[in-house]
Design an enzyme around this catalytic site. Structure first.
Site, mmCIF file in Angstrom:
data_model
loop_
_atom_site.group_PDB
_atom_site.id
_atom_site.type_symbol
_atom_site.label_atom_id
_atom_site.label_comp_id
_atom_site.label_asym_id
_atom_site.label_seq_id
_atom_site.Cartn_x
_atom_site.Cartn_y
_atom_site.Cartn_z
ATOM 1 C CD GLU C 13 -1.624 2.411 1.194
ATOM 2 O OE1 GLU C 13 -2.250 3.243 0.519
ATOM 3 O OE2 GLU C 13 -0.631 2.724 1.874
ATOM 4 C CB CYS C 60 -4.438 2.926 5.400
ATOM 5 S SG CYS C 60 -4.034 1.415 4.536
ATOM 6 C CB CYS C 63 -5.006 -1.513 7.599
ATOM 7 S SG CYS C 63 -3.812 -0.220 7.280
ATOM 8 C CG HIS C 67 -5.102 5.067 10.516
ATOM 9 N ND1 HIS C 67 -4.050 5.527 11.263
ATOM 10 C CD2 HIS C 67 -4.572 4.268 9.574
ATOM 11 C CE1 HIS C 67 -2.913 5.036 10.771
ATOM 12 N NE2 HIS C 67 -3.206 4.265 9.746
ATOM 13 N NE ARG C 480 -0.107 -3.300 5.758
ATOM 14 C CZ ARG C 480 -1.360 -3.689 5.536
ATOM 15 N NH1 ARG C 480 -2.271 -3.555 6.466
ATOM 16 N NH2 ARG C 480 -1.700 -4.232 4.384
ATOM 17 C CB SER C 503 4.158 1.647 7.632
ATOM 18 O OG SER C 503 3.448 0.477 7.289
ATOM 19 C CB CYS C 547 0.643 -0.089 5.349
ATOM 20 S SG CYS C 547 -1.000 0.516 4.977
ATOM 21 C CB CYS C 550 -0.282 3.677 7.515
ATOM 22 S SG CYS C 550 -1.845 2.896 7.245
#
Lengths: 245, 395, 568
Positions: C13, C60, C63, C67, C480, C503, C547, C550
């Site tokens: 991502e 994101c 996922c 958030h 993640r 990330s 990701c 993020c």
């Protein structure tokens, strides 16, 4: 434009006012013609209905009630739309009348086009600021009030156009669909909705001020201002300046 | 459908584990979504079976990958694979096997070999601030890539609100100077905007299938949105509309009205001002949609919705200068009350003064018949001796 | 010494760039750079904190829940809202389903092509593939006809000459080691997983209206009404739907994903010695089992340092700091500072080369990611960290799963600290969660049965009920890894917002002490057979499941940075 003054076809004989308040004898003057008065009251009544239903549409307080089948908001909206038609037609008629009606309904009542009216406007402003004891004479609207009404008519038109824009959203097959181009002008339906709502409050402020002023003027100046919007007649000193007539 | 093509295609579908019935079912679905007549089903099937695979390039800029993920949820089982096979997706960072130089080479080859013939799907907005450094791929800025790739495209589909209207990165104060594809790359031959956050995969696949079938793009509205998907408001198709008309509203999350499925209008639902087909096709193969799960619509398919539709749980945005949380109605009520109070005070003062003057005048000259204060003062006003109180005021 | 650049790193991502020095066939040094920035925290300034989750959710779309969850928890912490039990259960279901679906997509669609040679599958024997598949599990779709169909489909695809997303890849690379039959099986399951993920994620549509970007989150609870007898609420029918979806997921994970994972791993056991990384692991803990701030979590929080499984430190939020020595930001007190997120500040200040560029100056600032540190040390977060902390804390189910997998592969626990360990831990976590999901559905049904239909804390909905000035933090275990949001609410509006994201922990650049981030550390020593085709680099990077969208974030509670940002 100078239509012969529509002589009062002897309306209900105006009662002779008590001349006590004024420096000289008074005479009835036919100021507001029938179209002006009718459109005024159509606007007032439709605005009352539009405001009430409009507030309910924005934040519903009339309820169908739990469990009861109803059509509350549906009816409120239908009433709003009919009142909107009355309002729009009244505003339109009054706007047309500004160019076709007699001089006291004329557009020059609203836009200080002549030098005299501009002078009077400054004079009126001075009066409002208490820099002079009395306002310049005015038979119809004084130039300041006229300019304010011009703004109010602008808001009426904004109200109508934002309303049309909102209506056009769901007017898929009706001729009203054509107003969709307005959505681009008002930044979408939400933008139109915002303007429609905020303008309502501005107009409500105006309405309160207008009503209070009318009451006050009638009481203080005793010239029949309040009656005039019903009868068409004001009572003005015979020896008044007549250059605006 | 031509017999030869039909047979060959049927063999191929069978090899792919797709039955003829699945496939025709899919084509009917596309026809229904686009409101096409039953007779068009054959035409769609024919086109899907015989036309060469158009090349599709999927670009991701200031995105969250949500539109790609949505695309992976495209429904109509088994036949959705036909759609994937049907297009040659030569560049899509999230799913492609190649990386780095090899990925860049794939993009280069696709747009060179198929110049003017390939379709571009863009996901994410394009930043213009800091010379484009807010989004670079392979060292090149998003703007440089978008200009190169989109200008020679047959058509560009902006998938999602970021690509279509700037979306979240462009929300106030737009820190990176983010633009929509249409604004960043002027002169795109055909630009189809498919806003929503994310794009509903059904709308995306339907647009592509329509193009493959008819060789043209569906009719769009003033914002470049296909009418079949954005031609009606959510409110007008909402399953809870009857409750709106009946005046039955959710007053609080979790209340009895909320549990029974009353209208979410008073919770700030933006369905009345948002055009999309969410209520019709719903999401995830028709499983559900936001209003269906009890949450108001946030207007995600409309331009600038992050600024215009917020606060999400209020009917309207606040008044600029009074803060976003300001309640317009409160301000309006205070203003109206203020005017009323001011006018009342003014009136009382005026009347009081008049009464006082009158009493004074009467006391001073009890014999005079018509004492007028106005005459007295008017005399002092030398410049305007002729003035009389008349219809002044505000009427 | 060869300098290699992988940009774009695909099948992730977001936008990630890896630069590395390769010498003698191994990576000697590596730099991870994120190349996209949106400024979402700047955009959040001055907005209604109840709206924040929708904004941060769009950090994101992969996922797509994480958030939102972290945001509502942070705001709830700040204003003192207490979500009722049903909201906790619904959130657990949504979070765990996200993790399960995300992990499966990662394995098959983002990671598998690093291990599976699609072209080699064309030479597989369908009958032998069926035999292989049937020896691994009793998944019904394993007949020779099935695999023959997949092969024919693949052949038709390749013969058509338009390889689409499979074009220009590293097929035939010597690092691909699976026999053709295993490759064919994996390709078949690549397609099967594509179907499966679409079906399973309907669980999110049921509970959140849609996926991606579910829309049922609320500060103080959830928007999904619960009422066994209402057709417009989560009702007894929904319970049945959820149980069916979960049963299907359990079958797929235990009969397809895990057997595939173990089969592929058995061919790449040397990768249990590659890609170890920083060796420090951080977990916040997730899936509260009861209500209240200190509720026990199904996956415990904790910190492991230096690969020492004998000791798990408790997690202490105040030890988190972020540095910008190598990030395109300035700190007002000098770039050497290490700031806690609650007082974090960021002013984006791009000093890298003007695009288009060939190389980044890795001695200077080179990434839009900051360098988060825990107690000054870089930390790896994610499924491996979670499984290690749970394993070291004596979590019975995790111990069983991990020991079982290690025994099947014939390796010891030290094998977990590797690229392969990360891949395996992700699978085991998927199994753990897919087994747990049903319990939460039962709990929801139990609450319905008891008549507890509460979903939202309405007492703290109106901003007038909030403290004038308050701050809070929300912690979450995203697929993640460890995710934290910090919010400052003043006068009913957001005055400061900060995210420290998995990330960022994993992909962040070097810090002031020149300690590499986990990606950079894990890449050291990775073999690279052909610098032109750095497949091995991708394996290690992908094992973290990057990701990037993020990872990039900024905030300045004072809004000062706006003057610095060049807009056009």
């Amino acid at each position: 434009m100078v239509a012969p003054a529509r002589a009062p076809a002897t309306p209900a004989t105006p009662t002779t006012p008590t001349p006590a308040e004024h420096g000289g004898p008074l005479e009835p003057v036919y100021v507001w013609d029938l179209v002006v008065r009718l459109s005024h009251w159509a606007i007032v009544l439709s605005m009352l209905v539009l405001t009430f239903t409009g507030i309910d549409i924005a934040r519903p307080f009339l309820h169908g009630g739990s469990g009861k089948a109803g059509f509350t908001t549906g009816y409120v909206r239908v009433i709003h739309f009919y009142a909107a038609q009355v309002f729009s037609l009244a505003v339109l008629a009054r706007l047309v009348w500004m160019f076709t009606g007699p001089r006291r309904s004329d557009w020059r009542q609203f836009i200080p086009a002549s030098a005299q009216r501009r002078r009077d406007m400054i004079g009126t402003l001075k009066f409002y600021l208490m820099l002079r004891p009395s306002p310049p004479p005015a038979t119809g609207h004084n130039p300041m009030a006229g300019l304010m009404y011009l703004g109010v008519f602008g808001l009426y038109v904004l109200m109508i156009l934002t309303g049309f824009a909102l209506y056009s959203v769901s007017a898929y097959t009706s001729y009203m669909h054509g107003w969709q181009f307005l959505l681009g002008v008002f930044h979408g339906a939400q933008g139109a909705r915002w303007l429609h709502h905020v303008t309502m409050w501005v107009l409500l402020c105006f309405a309160v001020q207008h009503f209070a002023s009318a009451l006050l003027t009638a009481r203080v100046e005793k010239n029949g201002t309040l009656d005039s919007i019903f009868t068409g007649y004001k009572f003005l000193p015979k020896d008044r300046r007549k250059d605006d007539e | 459908m031509r017999a030869g093509a039909d047979d060959a295609f049927r063999r191929e579908l069978t090899a792919r584990g797709v039955t003829r019935r699945d496939f025709m079912g899919f084509c009917s679905g596309v026809a229904a979504l686009l409101a096409l007549p039953r007779s068009a089903v054959g035409q769609i099937a024919d086109a899907l079976a015989t036309k060469p695979k158009p090349v599709l390039v999927w670009l991701e800029f200031q995105d969250c990958c949500g539109n790609s993920e949505s695309f992976l949820r495209a429904s109509k089982p088994t036949a959705a694979d036909v759609i994937l096979d049907l297009l040659s997706v030569d560049y899509h960072e999230t799913i492609m096997a190649a990386a780095g130089h090899q990925a860049e080479a794939a993009l280069e080859k696709a747009i060179t070999d198929h110049k003017g013939q390939y379709i571009v799907v863009v996901e994410g907005s394009i930043p213009t601030g800091a010379d484009g450094a807010y989004c670079t791929i392979g060292g090149k800025s998003a703007l440089q890539i978008a200009r190169t790739v989109c200008r020679d495209a047959l058509a560009v589909i902006s998938a999602g609100t970021c690509a279509a209207f700037g979306g979240l990165p462009a929300a106030s104060p737009n820190p990176t100077g983010a633009l929509s594809v249409g604004d960043a790359v002027p002169g795109i031959r055909t630009l189809i905007n498919l806003p929503a956050c994310p794009v509903n995969a059904e709308n995306l696949t339907a647009v592509i299938a329509y193009f493959i079938t008819f060789g043209k793009w569906p009719a769009t509205d003033r914002l470049g949105r296909p009418l079949f998907a954005y031609g009606k408001t959510i409110h007008d198709n909402c399953e809870r509309r009857a409750h709106f008309d009946a005046g039955q509203y959710v007053e609080q999350f979790g209340d009895a009205g909320h549990r029974i499925g009353y209208c979410l209008y008073k919770m700030g639902c933006k369905g009345p001002v948002t055009s999309q087909n969410c209520p019709n096709i719903r999401w995830n193969e028709g499983t559900n949609w936001p209003i269906g799960c009890g949450h108001p619509c946030i207007g995600c398919a409309e331009p600038a919705f992050w600024d215009k539709m917020t606060p999400f749980y209020a009917h309207l945005t606040g008044v600029p200068g009074f803060g976003t949380a300001a309640d317009i109605d409160k301000i309006g009520l205070y203003a109206t009350a203020g005017v009323a109070a001011a006018m009342t005070t003014h009136g009382l003062v005026q009347l009081g003064r008049k009464a006082y003057d009158k009493r004074k005048a009467a006391a001073a000259k009890p014999t005079e018949a018509k004492p007028t204060e106005s005459k007295a003062v008017a005399a002092k006003a030398a410049d305007e001796p002729a003035d009389k109180p008349t219809a002044g005021g505000a009427s | 010494m060869t300098h290699i650049v992988v940009d774009p790193v695909t099948r992730i991502e977001g936008h990630l760039r890896i630069e590395a020095e390769v010498d003698g066939g191994v990576v000697k040094d590596a730099w991870s750079s994120s190349t996209m920035f949106r400024g979402i925290e700047i955009i959040l300034q001055g907005r209604d904190p109840r709206d924040a989750w929708a904004f941060t959710q769009r950090i994101c779309g992969v996922c797509t829940t994480v958030h939102a969850i972290a945001s509502i928890r942070a705001v709830e912490d700040a204003i003192g809202a207490v979500p009722p039990p049903n909201a906790r259960v619904l959130r657990n279901l949504i979070m765990a389903a996200q993790c399960v679906q995300d992990h499966v997509i990662h394995f098959y669609h983002l990671h598998a092509l690093d291990w599976v040679d699609v072209v080699s599958a064309l030479s597989a024997d369908p009958a032998a593939t069926a035999t292989l598949a049937q020896s691994l599990s009793d998944w019904p779709e394993s007949s020779p006809t099935y695999f023959a169909g997949v092969k024919a489909r693949l052949k038709a695809f390749v013969d058509r000459g338009q390889l689409g997303p499979f074009g220009n890849a590293y097929w035939g690379h010597p690092a691909y080691r699976l026999p053709p039959e295993a490759n064919l099986m994996a390709v078949a399951h690549y397609l099967a997983a594509l179907e499966w993920q679409r079906d399973f994620i309907k669980l999110h549509a049921v509970l959140g209206g849609k996926n991606p970007h579910l829309q049922s989150f609320l500060v103080g609870g959830m928007a999904t009404p619960v009422d066994p007898s209402s057709p417009a609420a989560l009702n007894i029918h929904t319970i049945a739907v959820l149980q069916k979806l979960i049963a299907g997921a359990r079958a797929f994970v235990s009969k397809v994903y895990i057997p595939d994972l173990l089969a592929v791993a058995s061919f790449y056991k040397d990768w249990a010695g590659i890609g170890a990384g920083v060796g420090n692991y951080l977990v916040y803990g997730e899936y509260p089992l009861t209500d209240g701030a200190n509720a026990p979590r199904y996956l415990p929080g904790g910190v492991i340092r230096g690969r020492d499984l004998s000791k798990v430190e408790p997690f202490a939020p105040e030890k988190i700091t972020e540095q910008v020595t190598h990030s395109w930001y300035d700190y007002s007190g000098g770039d050497a500072a290490a700031l806690h997120p609650s007082v974090g500040e960021t002013r984006p200040h791009y000093t890298g080369p003007k695009p288009p560029y060939e190389r980044l100056d890795t001695n200077a600032k080179y990434s839009w990611l900051k360098s988060p540190r825990y107690d000054g040390a870089p930390m790896e977060v994610g499924p491996l960290a979670r499984m290690l902390v749970a394993y070291a804390s004596g979590h019975a189910q995790v111990k069983g799963l991990v020991d079982g997998a290690l025994a099947k592969l014939g390796v010891g626990p030290e094998a977990l600290f590797s690229t392969l360990g990360r891949v395996a831990a992700r699978g085991l976590e998927t199994q753990l969660l897919v087994d747990k999901l049903g319990d939460w559905v039962d709990e929801l049904a139990g609450n319905m049965d008891k008549g507890d239909l509460r979903i939202h804390d309405s007492d703290r909905w109106d901003p007038s009920s909030w403290p004038k000035d308050c701050a809070g933090a929300g912690f979450h275990e995203a697929p993640r890894g460890a995710l934290g949001h910090w919010v400052h609410v003043k006068g009913g509006k957001i005055a400061g917002y900060q995210c420290v994201v998995p990330s960022t922990w994993n992909a962040g650049p070097r810090d002031g002490q020149q300690q590499p981030g986990p990606y950079e550390a894990a890449l050291l020593g990775t073999p690279v057979a052909d610098p032109e085709q750095p497949l091995e680099v991708l394996r290690t990077v992908h094992s973290f499941d990057p990701c990037m969208a993020c990872g990039v974030h900024v905030v300045d509670p004072k809004g000062r940075e706006l003057a610095r940002v060049q807009v056009r």
